[in-house]
Structure formats: structure tokens, C-alpha cells
Design a protein around this motif. Structure first.
Motif, PDB file in Angstrom:
ATOM      1  N   TYR A  88       0.838  -1.205   0.000  1.00  0.00           N
ATOM      2  CA  TYR A  88       0.000   0.000   0.000  1.00  0.00           C
ATOM      3  C   TYR A  88       0.874   1.257   0.000  1.00  0.00           C
ATOM      4  CZ  TYR A  88      -3.007   3.777   1.052  1.00  0.00           C
ATOM      5  OH  TYR A  88      -3.640   4.990   0.964  1.00  0.00           O
ATOM      6  N   ALA A  89       1.875   1.291   0.872  1.00  0.00           N
ATOM      7  CA  ALA A  89       2.736   2.473   0.975  1.00  0.00           C
ATOM      8  C   ALA A  89       3.438   2.774  -0.344  1.00  0.00           C
ATOM      9  CB  ALA A  89       3.767   2.284   2.087  1.00  0.00           C
ATOM     10  N   ASN A  90       3.679   1.732  -1.116  1.00  0.00           N
ATOM     11  CA  ASN A  90       4.349   1.894  -2.406  1.00  0.00           C
ATOM     12  C   ASN A  90       3.377   2.026  -3.573  1.00  0.00           C
ATOM     13  OD1 ASN A  90       7.240   1.876  -1.923  1.00  0.00           O
ATOM     14  ND2 ASN A  90       6.835  -0.121  -1.005  1.00  0.00           N
ATOM     15  N   ARG A  91       2.098   2.106  -3.258  1.00  0.00           N
ATOM     16  CA  ARG A  91       1.071   2.183  -4.305  1.00  0.00           C
ATOM     17  C   ARG A  91       1.202   1.035  -5.300  1.00  0.00           C
ATOM     18  NH1 ARG A  91       0.963   8.702  -5.370  1.00  0.00           N
ATOM     19  NH2 ARG A  91       0.115   9.190  -3.346  1.00  0.00           N
ATOM     20  N   ASP A  92       1.465  -0.135  -4.756  1.00  0.00           N
ATOM     21  CA  ASP A  92       1.701  -1.321  -5.567  1.00  0.00           C
ATOM     22  C   ASP A  92       0.527  -2.290  -5.416  1.00  0.00           C
ATOM     23  OD1 ASP A  92       2.680  -3.501  -6.920  1.00  0.00           O
ATOM     24  OD2 ASP A  92       4.528  -3.667  -5.752  1.00  0.00           O
ATOM     25  N   ALA A  93      -0.573  -1.936  -6.055  1.00  0.00           N
ATOM     26  CA  ALA A  93      -1.782  -2.757  -5.954  1.00  0.00           C
ATOM     27  C   ALA A  93      -1.563  -4.162  -6.503  1.00  0.00           C
ATOM     28  CB  ALA A  93      -2.944  -2.074  -6.671  1.00  0.00           C
ATOM     29  N   ASP A  94      -0.709  -4.307  -7.508  1.00  0.00           N
ATOM     30  CA  ASP A  94      -0.448  -5.646  -8.062  1.00  0.00           C
ATOM     31  C   ASP A  94       0.121  -6.573  -6.996  1.00  0.00           C
ATOM     32  OD1 ASP A  94      -1.377  -4.866 -10.562  1.00  0.00           O
ATOM     33  OD2 ASP A  94       0.627  -4.489 -11.365  1.00  0.00           O
ATOM     34  N   THR A  95       1.063  -6.073  -6.209  1.00  0.00           N
ATOM     35  CA  THR A  95       1.632  -6.889  -5.132  1.00  0.00           C
ATOM     36  C   THR A  95       0.591  -7.145  -4.058  1.00  0.00           C
ATOM     37  OG1 THR A  95       3.886  -6.147  -5.553  1.00  0.00           O
ATOM     38  CG2 THR A  95       3.423  -6.990  -3.347  1.00  0.00           C
ATOM     39  N   GLY A  96      -0.203  -6.134  -3.726  1.00  0.00           N
ATOM     40  CA  GLY A  96      -1.274  -6.324  -2.747  1.00  0.00           C
ATOM     41  C   GLY A  96      -2.233  -7.406  -3.180  1.00  0.00           C
ATOM     42  N   GLU A  97      -2.619  -7.385  -4.455  1.00  0.00           N
ATOM     43  CA  GLU A  97      -3.525  -8.411  -4.977  1.00  0.00           C
ATOM     44  C   GLU A  97      -2.870  -9.786  -4.976  1.00  0.00           C
ATOM     45  OE1 GLU A  97      -4.744  -6.915  -8.806  1.00  0.00           O
ATOM     46  OE2 GLU A  97      -5.722  -5.179  -7.891  1.00  0.00           O
ATOM     47  N   ALA A  98      -1.589  -9.844  -5.309  1.00  0.00           N
ATOM     48  CA  ALA A  98      -0.867 -11.128  -5.300  1.00  0.00           C
ATOM     49  C   ALA A  98      -0.796 -11.689  -3.881  1.00  0.00           C
ATOM     50  CB  ALA A  98       0.527 -10.958  -5.889  1.00  0.00           C
ATOM     51  N   LEU A  99      -0.531 -10.827  -2.905  1.00  0.00           N
ATOM     52  CA  LEU A  99      -0.488 -11.275  -1.512  1.00  0.00           C
ATOM     53  C   LEU A  99      -1.852 -11.790  -1.065  1.00  0.00           C
ATOM     54  CD1 LEU A  99       1.687  -8.382  -0.109  1.00  0.00           C
ATOM     55  CD2 LEU A  99       2.287 -10.815  -0.002  1.00  0.00           C
ATOM     56  N   PHE A 100      -2.897 -11.091  -1.457  1.00  0.00           N
ATOM     57  CA  PHE A 100      -4.257 -11.504  -1.111  1.00  0.00           C
ATOM     58  C   PHE A 100      -4.551 -12.879  -1.702  1.00  0.00           C
ATOM     59  CE2 PHE A 100      -8.785 -10.667  -0.347  1.00  0.00           C
ATOM     60  CZ  PHE A 100      -8.718  -9.908   0.806  1.00  0.00           C
ATOM     61  N   GLY A 101      -4.219 -13.037  -2.974  1.00  0.00           N
ATOM     62  CA  GLY A 101      -4.438 -14.314  -3.647  1.00  0.00           C
ATOM     63  C   GLY A 101      -3.641 -15.442  -3.020  1.00  0.00           C
ATOM     64  N   ALA A 102      -2.405 -15.155  -2.632  1.00  0.00           N
ATOM     65  CA  ALA A 102      -1.569 -16.175  -1.993  1.00  0.00           C
ATOM     66  C   ALA A 102      -2.154 -16.600  -0.653  1.00  0.00           C
ATOM     67  CB  ALA A 102      -0.148 -15.660  -1.808  1.00  0.00           C
ATOM     68  N   ALA A 103      -2.648 -15.635   0.116  1.00  0.00           N
ATOM     69  CA  ALA A 103      -3.255 -15.969   1.413  1.00  0.00           C
ATOM     70  C   ALA A 103      -4.511 -16.813   1.224  1.00  0.00           C
ATOM     71  CB  ALA A 103      -3.570 -14.690   2.191  1.00  0.00           C
ATOM     72  N   ILE A 104      -5.274 -16.521   0.180  1.00  0.00           N
ATOM     73  CA  ILE A 104      -6.458 -17.349  -0.119  1.00  0.00           C
ATOM     74  C   ILE A 104      -6.013 -18.763  -0.478  1.00  0.00           C
ATOM     75  CG2 ILE A 104      -8.335 -17.722  -1.765  1.00  0.00           C
ATOM     76  CD1 ILE A 104      -8.570 -14.621  -1.911  1.00  0.00           C
ATOM     77  N   ALA A 105      -5.039 -18.866  -1.379  1.00  0.00           N
ATOM     78  CA  ALA A 105      -4.557 -20.179  -1.838  1.00  0.00           C
ATOM     79  C   ALA A 105      -3.978 -20.994  -0.686  1.00  0.00           C
ATOM     80  CB  ALA A 105      -3.509 -20.003  -2.934  1.00  0.00           C
ATOM     81  N   ASP A 106      -3.341 -20.310   0.264  1.00  0.00           N
ATOM     82  CA  ASP A 106      -2.735 -20.991   1.405  1.00  0.00           C
ATOM     83  C   ASP A 106      -3.730 -21.251   2.531  1.00  0.00           C
ATOM     84  OD1 ASP A 106      -0.308 -20.922   0.063  1.00  0.00           O
ATOM     85  OD2 ASP A 106       0.439 -19.161   1.148  1.00  0.00           O
ATOM     86  N   GLY A 107      -4.975 -20.784   2.351  1.00  0.00           N
ATOM     87  CA  GLY A 107      -5.980 -20.977   3.391  1.00  0.00           C
ATOM     88  C   GLY A 107      -5.741 -20.137   4.625  1.00  0.00           C
ATOM     89  N   ARG A 108      -5.025 -19.027   4.471  1.00  0.00           N
ATOM     90  CA  ARG A 108      -4.629 -18.218   5.623  1.00  0.00           C
ATOM     91  C   ARG A 108      -5.251 -16.820   5.648  1.00  0.00           C
ATOM     92  NH1 ARG A 108      -0.121 -20.167   8.331  1.00  0.00           N
ATOM     93  NH2 ARG A 108      -0.927 -18.692   9.859  1.00  0.00           N
TER      94      ARG A 108
END
Length: 129
Positions: A88-108
């Protein structure tokens, strides 16, 4: 943050009120209701809004690195929150979305969102001390 729908702000406020009162079940319940109504994108928008709460408006965006000694040894949800807020601080929505997707995939994702809410509360409390 600009152009945030009122519904997203209301959901983020509900999460914060629940987190401030220590009601983890209500935090999860709010996120569940958001997912039921708006899907995962809605939950992401609320999380992004919460990240915005942690980063002061006067902080220049786009040139920050994550400085978290021992980050690789931290718990999954702690690493996730640090990286999500950094995105967020870096205005990097792509990374934010990737992190969100990874947490979903990992069940976390629920753990990560609870930790995010707790981190926002800790940040807000530290600003009033």
C-alpha cells in the motif's frame, strides 16, 4: 485514499470498531458479510482501506522498502501484513492483490485479515500515546 465507495468505508469502520473492542468474531463476521455481498474483491478493498489507515497521508508513496528485522522468521500472518502494508505504501496494488491471492490459496486469509485489523488498532493506539 480517494474514490473509495462509502460501503467500503463503512465496512472498514465496522472492522475497526470490532477490532478496537477486541471482538475477533465480529471482525471475521464483517469480512464474511463483505465476501457474501461483494466477493473477494470487496474484502480486498476493505483490507486496502485498512492498510491506508496505517500509512499517514503525508508519507510520500512509492519508494519504501520493508524494514522488518527477522521478517522471514515471523509468523505467516505477520509477514503478510507487513508486506501488504508495504505494498500500500508503495502504491503497488499488483503486489497487494498477489499477496491476497496467496493468502487465499494458502488458506490463511482469515488469519491475515485478523492480524491486519489488530495491527491497525495497535497503530492507532500508538498515535494517541
Amino acid at each position: 485514499m480517494t474514490d473509495v465507495p462509502q460501503e467500503t468505508l463503512d465496512d472498514a469502520t465496522a472492522v475497526l470498531h470490532s477490532a478496537l473492542s477486541g471482538d475477533s468474531e465480529a471482525v471475521v463476521g464483517t469480512f464474511d458479510a463483505v465476501v457474501d455481498r461483494s466477493g473477494v474483491v470487496g474484502a480486498y478493498d476493505v483490507a486496502w482501506c485498512l492498510a491506508a489507515t496505517m500509512v499517514p497521508d503525508d508519507v510520500p508513496r512509492g519508494a519504501w522498502t520493508l524494514d522488518f528485522p527477522g521478517i522471514d522468521q515471523a509468523a505467516y500472518d505477520t509477514r503478510w501484513v507487513a508486506r501488504f502494508v508495504s505494498a500500500y505504501a508503495n502504491r503497488d496494488a499488483d503486489t497487494g492483490e498477489a499477496l491476497f491471492g496467496a493468502a487465499i490459496a494458502d488458506g490463511r486469509l482469515p488469519d491475515c485479515l485478523l492480524t491486519l485489523a489488530g495491527s491497525v488498532v495497535a497503530t492507532l493506539r500508538s498515535r494517541t500515546d
